[in-house]
Each structure stands twice: as structure tokens, then as C-alpha cells.
Design an enzyme around this catalytic site. Sequence first.
Site, PDB file in Angstrom:
ATOM      1  CB  SER A  63      -8.530   0.379   4.979  1.00  0.00           C
ATOM      2  OG  SER A  63      -9.422   1.462   4.989  1.00  0.00           O
ATOM      3  CB  SER A  69      -5.336  -3.057  -1.946  1.00  0.00           C
ATOM      4  OG  SER A  69      -4.635  -3.876  -2.838  1.00  0.00           O
ATOM      5  CE  LYS A  79      -4.042   1.827   2.525  1.00  0.00           C
ATOM      6  NZ  LYS A  79      -5.079   1.487   3.518  1.00  0.00           N
TER       7      LYS A  79
HETATM    8  N1  GLN Z   1     -13.273   3.848   6.423  1.00  0.00           N
HETATM    9  C1  GLN Z   1     -12.475   4.206   7.562  1.00  0.00           C
HETATM   10  C2  GLN Z   1     -12.097   5.674   7.496  1.00  0.00           C
HETATM   11  O1  GLN Z   1     -12.336   6.263   6.492  1.00  0.00           O
HETATM   12  C3  GLN Z   1     -11.275   3.310   7.695  1.00  0.00           C
HETATM   13  C4  GLN Z   1     -10.116   3.641   6.863  1.00  0.00           C
HETATM   14  C5  GLN Z   1      -8.930   2.759   7.084  1.00  0.00           C
HETATM   15  O2  GLN Z   1      -9.031   1.700   7.705  1.00  0.00           O
HETATM   16  N2  GLN Z   1      -7.789   3.201   6.610  1.00  0.00           N
HETATM   17  O3  GLN Z   1     -11.564   6.205   8.423  1.00  0.00           O
END
Ligand code: GLN
Length: 465
Positions: free
Chosen positions: A165, A146, A71
Site C-alpha cells: 500500500s 494515498s 495516513k
Molecule cells: N492490498 C493488500 C491488502 O489488501 C495490501 C494492503 C496494505 O498494504 N495495507 O491486504
Amino acid sequence: MSKIQGTLAQWRDRLRRKELSPAELVNLTADAIEADRTTNAYISFDREAALHAAAGADISSPLAGIPIAVKDNINVLGQPTRCASRLLSPYVAPYDATSIRLLKEAGGIPLGRTNMDEFAMGASGENSAYGITRNPEAPDRIPGGSAAVASATAIAALGSDTGGSIRQPAGHCGIVGLKPTYGRVSRYGLVAFASSLDQIGPMTQTVEDAAILLQAISGHDRKDSTSANCPVPDFEAALGRDVKGLKVGIPSEYFTSGNHPGISEAVQNTVKQLENLGAELVEVNLPHADAVVAAYYIIACAEASSNLSRFDGVRYGKRAEDAAGLVELFSRTREEGFGPEVKRRIILGTYVLSSGYYDAYYSRAQKVRSLVAKDFAEAFSRADIIVGPTSPAPAPKIGDSALDHLQTYLADIYTIPANLAGLPAMSIPCGTVRESGMELPVGFQMMAPHFREDLLLKTGFALGK
Ligand code: GLN
């Protein structure tokens, strides 16, 4: 389109049997990345650097010279780390993140920087300065992160999970995503979004691959003060153990009519499968489940507003041109460099931390966080693992999130709790739902007590994933 067919474990065997060389595998992967015109899963990739690493790869090492996608917020020495932001567009990492150092020591080769929401803020992949990422299973839908592993342009990948995420994209794309226990994998070299929630973890095609990759990157690191100094078990050894007598916690708060009916059905079928394998179902309660989204967005934004203050035009990446003074340099760099979602979060975070509102928002959110952790401690006194859907709905269409930010935030309801409580959690594929004539993958989430990733891996493997 050329694709990389085969799991990490299978490629490892092929490399060890000398059916091909690490350099040939690097070229196959790089060709697949170049040929993919659908997903926009990568921001950049460096074939030459990977070939250079492949030349010295040891095929007897745990990762045997396998290319791994990374990432775009994890530092890889000598490669751009842009966090999908214009602000970091000229930034090149001067060092390896600990997870990358360990990956390389285990014989892995970083290849390709995967596209993401800017500074990891979002759940759709639409907040990237490098273009929207598309779901390989349904290109008019979001991948939720991803898409490289699912589109077969990567054998496996490292992602980061602050509120879901790793697990959400895994669920939406039909792959395996594991967020380790907070402290299991070093955050040194991960560009911080919300430091008390962020974790790096594997995104793979199978549970076995998740065990192999997690093994490679886990362990104590003195460079990360929140890294846990506790032994790393043999994760591969957990695979193949049976789940007879395993107490599987079913929280009523996760099995509600608010879930898409197809998702409820797929998740219930997996629960039944666990019962057939000899697991015992127990009811558990997570009474603060409805407060987690609000608490998370207050805490995550507060931490982000502080973490992102370092991007001032002086130290990293972009610098606004011809600024008349220091204040103008700061404000113009940030105005030009950050996208709208990042700005929204910085403003929200600064607000909840400001003196008049700190007690009303930030400190209350921290109290909710303690209550959530207590709920889990209580639930884990009755159950070995807790299960439910990864997301309440399948992958939304591209453009939907922009229409309703709140609705997008609410989609994190099942993934956020593990981050707030620091627990390990894994999403595995559990079937599909049919929508607009398309079969969309569904994720089954399992959570375990701190440092019990082995329970997640064993259960996922027993389910045949
Ligand atoms: N959707 C969550 C946010 O926008 C989680 C994002 C993540 O895990 N990087 O904060």
C-alpha cells in the site's frame, strides 16, 4: 485549484533562504487541501495545530518546518485516528507514534490525515467509510491508496505498507513509494493490521525526498519489540553514487505475458536504461512466486483477526448504544462499526486459525513464507537488487474491485513478496500506458537485501527519479 508545486528538498531550500515562513507553507498546503474537490485524499486536517507547530519550527532542522501528510492509521497526538473506519470515528490519539515523534523532532509538521482503505485492507481506496479516493491522473480510476502527493495537496506523505500500500499507489499515481526493511521504522503507534508485515514509509515526488524522509523516521525504538537495533546510514549520501557493476536481478517469474503489454514495455525500457548506466543484468529465480498471494492473504487475515479483536466497544472508539449485555455490546459494536471487507477478512482469519484448519492453512502459509524468504536469499547471492513491475496492470477503474475480489487480491502479486520476506522495496515512476484515451502511470519496483535501502535510493536516483 491551488497546488503545492515543488519537492520537499526544494521547499526546504526556500524555507532556509527565508523566501517564506513555515506558517506560510502550512497555509499554502491547507489551502490546497481545501481547494481539492477531485480526489477526496484527506479524511481530516487541522490547520490550527499545524500553524501552532509552524510557529516553533526550526528551519535549520532536516525537515525545516515542512508539512507532511499522514495516513489515517498513524497516531498523531491530539488528532483523530480513524483508519477510515466508522468504528474509530470518535477516537483521538492520546500519543504520537514513534515515526511522528521523530518526524516532529526533525522539524516536520504533520498536516492532514489521508484517506485509506478501512484498517488498510484493500488496494483501491474504495473500502473507506469516508468515501472513495480518486486517482488525480484519471479521476474515474482508483489511486490505490494515498493520492495526496500526486494531486499536489501534499509535499510528501507517510504511508503504511502491509502488502503493497505504499508502492502500489505510488505506481498508479506516478510518484515514489518506499517500503523500508521490516524493523527499520518503528511500528509503535501504527494501528496494527498484520503486525509481521506492516511497515511505515515515505511517499514522495522524488527519490531524494524519499531519502530525506526515510532518514527522519528510521531508527531503533524500544517501544517496538520488532524494531531492529542496527545503525541507520546516511541515505542522502547514497544519492549520486553510480550504478556501474551493480548486479540487477531479473526474475523470469515477474516478466510474464500476464503483465499488461504497456507495462512490460515501460519496465523493459527502464531495465535497458540501467544497462546503459553500466549495471549488469543477471537472471534470478523466485520459484514460489505463484504461492505468495495465497500465503499472504492467509497470514494477513489471521493476524488481522487477532489485532482487530481489541475493537470491542469498551476500549476504543465507537460503542453500540443500549446493548443488553456484554456479548451484545461486542457484537453490535463490531457489526455497526466494521465495513464489509474488514468483516470478510476477520471471518477468513478466524477460520484459518481455528483448530481444525490451522495446519491446513495457517501453518502451510507460514511454510510458504519461509520458502519465499529462502528464494530471495538465494537470488540475492547472485544479484544486488531485484527489479520488475510494481503491478501487473495499470490503475483499475473505480468499481472494478467490487466485482471481483480475487482479481483485486492478485494485483498484489509483485508487492507482497517483499512484505513476506521483510525486504526493503521501492516503486519509482517509469512512464505511462495509454488506456481509454488516458496516460496512466506505470511503477518500476526494486527490491534489495535487508537494510540496503541505500541500494534502492542510489539506483532510483541514477535513473533520474
Ligand atoms: N492490498 C493488500 C491488502 O489488501 C495490501 C494492503 C496494505 O498494504 N495495507 O491486504
